[in-house]
Design a protein around this motif. Sequence first.
Motif, mmCIF file in Angstrom:
data_model
loop_
_atom_site.group_PDB
_atom_site.id
_atom_site.type_symbol
_atom_site.label_atom_id
_atom_site.label_comp_id
_atom_site.label_asym_id
_atom_site.label_seq_id
_atom_site.Cartn_x
_atom_site.Cartn_y
_atom_site.Cartn_z
ATOM 1 N N UNK A 168 0.831 -1.208 0.000
ATOM 2 C CA UNK A 168 0.000 0.000 0.000
ATOM 3 C C UNK A 168 0.867 1.260 0.000
ATOM 4 N N UNK A 169 2.125 1.149 0.475
ATOM 5 C CA UNK A 169 3.012 2.304 0.420
ATOM 6 C C UNK A 169 3.366 2.659 -1.011
ATOM 7 N N UNK A 170 3.825 1.663 -1.779
ATOM 8 C CA UNK A 170 4.188 1.926 -3.179
ATOM 9 C C UNK A 170 2.925 2.136 -4.010
ATOM 10 N N UNK A 171 1.909 1.287 -3.763
ATOM 11 C CA UNK A 171 0.667 1.392 -4.533
ATOM 12 C C UNK A 171 0.003 2.748 -4.333
ATOM 13 N N UNK A 172 0.133 3.298 -3.126
ATOM 14 C CA UNK A 172 -0.474 4.592 -2.833
ATOM 15 C C UNK A 172 0.045 5.696 -3.730
ATOM 16 N N UNK A 173 1.296 5.550 -4.207
ATOM 17 C CA UNK A 173 1.872 6.568 -5.090
ATOM 18 C C UNK A 173 1.131 6.655 -6.415
ATOM 19 N N UNK A 174 0.338 5.620 -6.725
ATOM 20 C CA UNK A 174 -0.411 5.624 -7.985
ATOM 21 C C UNK A 174 -1.464 6.725 -7.970
ATOM 22 N N UNK A 175 -2.000 7.000 -6.799
ATOM 23 C CA UNK A 175 -2.985 8.061 -6.692
ATOM 24 C C UNK A 175 -2.401 9.212 -5.917
ATOM 25 N N UNK A 176 -3.209 9.829 -5.066
ATOM 26 C CA UNK A 176 -2.658 10.849 -4.184
ATOM 27 C C UNK A 176 -2.363 10.194 -2.854
ATOM 28 N N UNK A 177 -1.070 10.144 -2.447
ATOM 29 C CA UNK A 177 -0.707 9.429 -1.223
ATOM 30 C C UNK A 177 -1.452 9.980 -0.009
ATOM 31 N N UNK A 178 -1.795 9.060 0.905
ATOM 32 C CA UNK A 178 -2.490 9.472 2.129
ATOM 33 C C UNK A 178 -1.499 10.124 3.081
ATOM 34 N N UNK A 179 -2.030 10.943 4.023
ATOM 35 C CA UNK A 179 -1.174 11.508 5.067
ATOM 36 C C UNK A 179 -0.762 10.400 6.041
ATOM 37 N N UNK A 180 0.355 10.587 6.787
ATOM 38 C CA UNK A 180 0.887 9.504 7.632
ATOM 39 C C UNK A 180 -0.147 8.916 8.591
ATOM 40 N N UNK A 181 -0.964 9.760 9.198
ATOM 41 C CA UNK A 181 -1.945 9.251 10.164
ATOM 42 C C UNK A 181 -2.922 8.264 9.540
ATOM 43 N N UNK A 182 -3.708 8.725 8.555
ATOM 44 C CA UNK A 182 -4.650 7.803 7.915
ATOM 45 C C UNK A 182 -3.959 6.588 7.298
ATOM 46 N N UNK A 183 -2.719 6.815 6.779
ATOM 47 C CA UNK A 183 -2.004 5.701 6.160
ATOM 48 C C UNK A 183 -1.727 4.592 7.180
ATOM 49 N N UNK A 184 -1.251 5.002 8.358
ATOM 50 C CA UNK A 184 -0.961 4.004 9.388
ATOM 51 C C UNK A 184 -2.234 3.279 9.810
ATOM 52 N N UNK A 185 -3.315 4.029 9.922
ATOM 53 C CA UNK A 185 -4.585 3.408 10.313
ATOM 54 C C UNK A 185 -5.020 2.383 9.270
ATOM 55 N N UNK A 186 -4.883 2.760 7.984
ATOM 56 C CA UNK A 186 -5.266 1.843 6.904
ATOM 57 C C UNK A 186 -4.400 0.588 6.937
ATOM 58 N N UNK A 187 -3.106 0.795 7.136
ATOM 59 C CA UNK A 187 -2.171 -0.333 7.192
ATOM 60 C C UNK A 187 -2.568 -1.282 8.328
ATOM 61 N N UNK A 188 -2.785 -0.703 9.519
ATOM 62 C CA UNK A 188 -3.132 -1.535 10.677
ATOM 63 C C UNK A 188 -4.430 -2.294 10.423
ATOM 64 N N UNK A 189 -5.434 -1.620 9.865
ATOM 65 C CA UNK A 189 -6.728 -2.270 9.617
ATOM 66 C C UNK A 189 -6.575 -3.423 8.628
#
Lengths: 148, 500
Positions: A106-127
């Motif tokens: 999801x870190x590399x894939x996120x670059x395909x669109x507009x990357x999420x901010x660190x907070x939401x990104x961590x939450x998405x990763x954990x979920x």
Amino acid sequence: MTHTLRSPQDFAAGLLLGAIALGGLWLARGWEAGSLAMMQAGFFPRLVCYLLLASGLATMLRGLTADAPATLGWAWRPSVAITVAVVAFAALLDKLGLVLAILALIGIGGLAGRPLRPGPFTALWATLASACVAIFSWGLGLPLQIWP
Amino acid sequence: MTDIFANLWLGLGVSVEPMNLVYCFLGALIGTLIGVLPGLGPTATVALLLPITFYLPPVGALIMLAGIFYGAQYGGSTTAILVKLPGESSSVMTCLDGNAMARQGRGGVALATAALSSLFAGVVTTLVIAVAGPPLAGVALAFGPSEYVALMLVGLIGAVILAHGSVVKAVAMILIGLLLSMVGTDVNSGQMRFTFDIPQLYDGLDFVPLAMGLFGLADIIINLEETEGRGIEPSPIHRLWPTWADFKEAWPAAVRGTALGAFLGILPGGGATLSAFSSYALEKKVARDPAAFGKGAIQGVAGPEAANNAGAQASFIPMLSLGIPSNAVMALMIGAMMIHGITPGPQIMTKQPDLFWGMIASMLVGNVMLVVLNLPLIGIWVRLLRVPYGYLFPAILVFCCIGTYSLRNDVFDVVMMAGFGIFGYVLKKLDCEPAPLLLGFVLGPLLEENLSRSMLLSHGDLTVFVTRPISAGLMAVAAGLLALILLPAFRRQREVAFKE
């Protein structure tokens, strides 16, 4: 018929189809074809490749004669990011385990669109990571490596 | 006639025993939950859950497996509609209009239509199986290799009709699908074909990485490209339930889909996919406004959904009566029966009537239970659509990857999927549609085998296709369809239908 390409899209499609057909024929060159009554492993592949070659040529011809929008365009950012992300996941899964492989995906894939901010990104990763572990490892009992 | 009702009554008695009801409910519930994950279609779901049933008594195990199967089918339709990821080939058609409806904020309506059409098809087909199953098993036996070839040609030509854009490109897509289906070891000669000496390819390509790449990954790339990275905006949801007008448009499609599915599903190898494809083609043909198809026509959901459920269920007929699995799921079911010491075949109806009729009656119970279970959940599924794309597409990526991996626990499949993702994007750029490719891929092995067998039997005489009555009839249908495509008047109409 003019000398300019009237539909680059059709022409390129025809080239691709033709190339696939020729590649298939080349790969199938050593296989026995047999006869109609006694088909061997090479019969069906050759039949399909010849038909594919014919449709490739027809499509190329259409590219020379029929008008179509000229723009092809290629979205480098999404296509490269998604592909690299999936391949990275495949490379890391067996070595670093599921949790880190998902981080890479999801870190590399996120670059395909507009990357999420660190907070939401961590939450998405954990979920996603905990959902995957719960469903696939505990629920379905797949032999997945979770941590490095 | 009284016999049939006595039999069904016996079956119902078996299937409403409290424990069997519990198994049926659990099967449908777990099947839906797993099937709704993108990438886990019915085959994968049944395979994953098969071991649970080993501890149950035979009747209970089969009832639960059937429940898992319906649940997984319905779960697959849910992901097809909401995120345009077909878990298996029979829900490819549902993607087209179902997802278009979801993007217009009518996702709830699409889900409810799918559920109700499936219920209708399931109930009707169960009765068809009970009444016509035993005699029809005989007709299916009259099908020889040349009939299969003719039938598959009809299906493939149907796929060409319903593809967008150029006819030649659609044919080419089918041919590429056929080529991909040849990857692996040739069953007759042991010749390795297109394997590039990669051991993982010796058994052939799997449907899941192919479909996930062509539909799942390629679609993410296209969505991000078209919206410049923002992704698709979730459209506001207007309503969850079909209106009376929706209902009036949908029910004739569901009836036609059911009839097609019940008919095509009986033929071994026909099954759910061909039924769904044919139904979509038929609906488009009879619709007052064919231009609406692909843009959220409710008939395009009701017809194929009814057809694939009817087809899937009717494929129990050859499985139970002849012991012929018509698809991968049925092969798994036969495997499960063997483990319980039951050999499917003509004698099963007379020797173990409680098992045979119990299972058929449990289809009735299972279908009703599925709808009761799923209609309240529609609100939850639809809320998934409200998740912003920035969160949704990484989640889809994760499920695609892990779903593909779970097939064989091999990362090779994941890499294959990445490759097919790029290939799917190239095809989209070249205005080629991947749906016919998938049909070609699914039918490829059957087509090759039956073609070679019919030619072997006729000593290379091609007239065999027109001298045998059933095959000649199917060939006439195929020729008629082909003529339709080539007729200038129809061509113009078709082009209008696909104009965006």
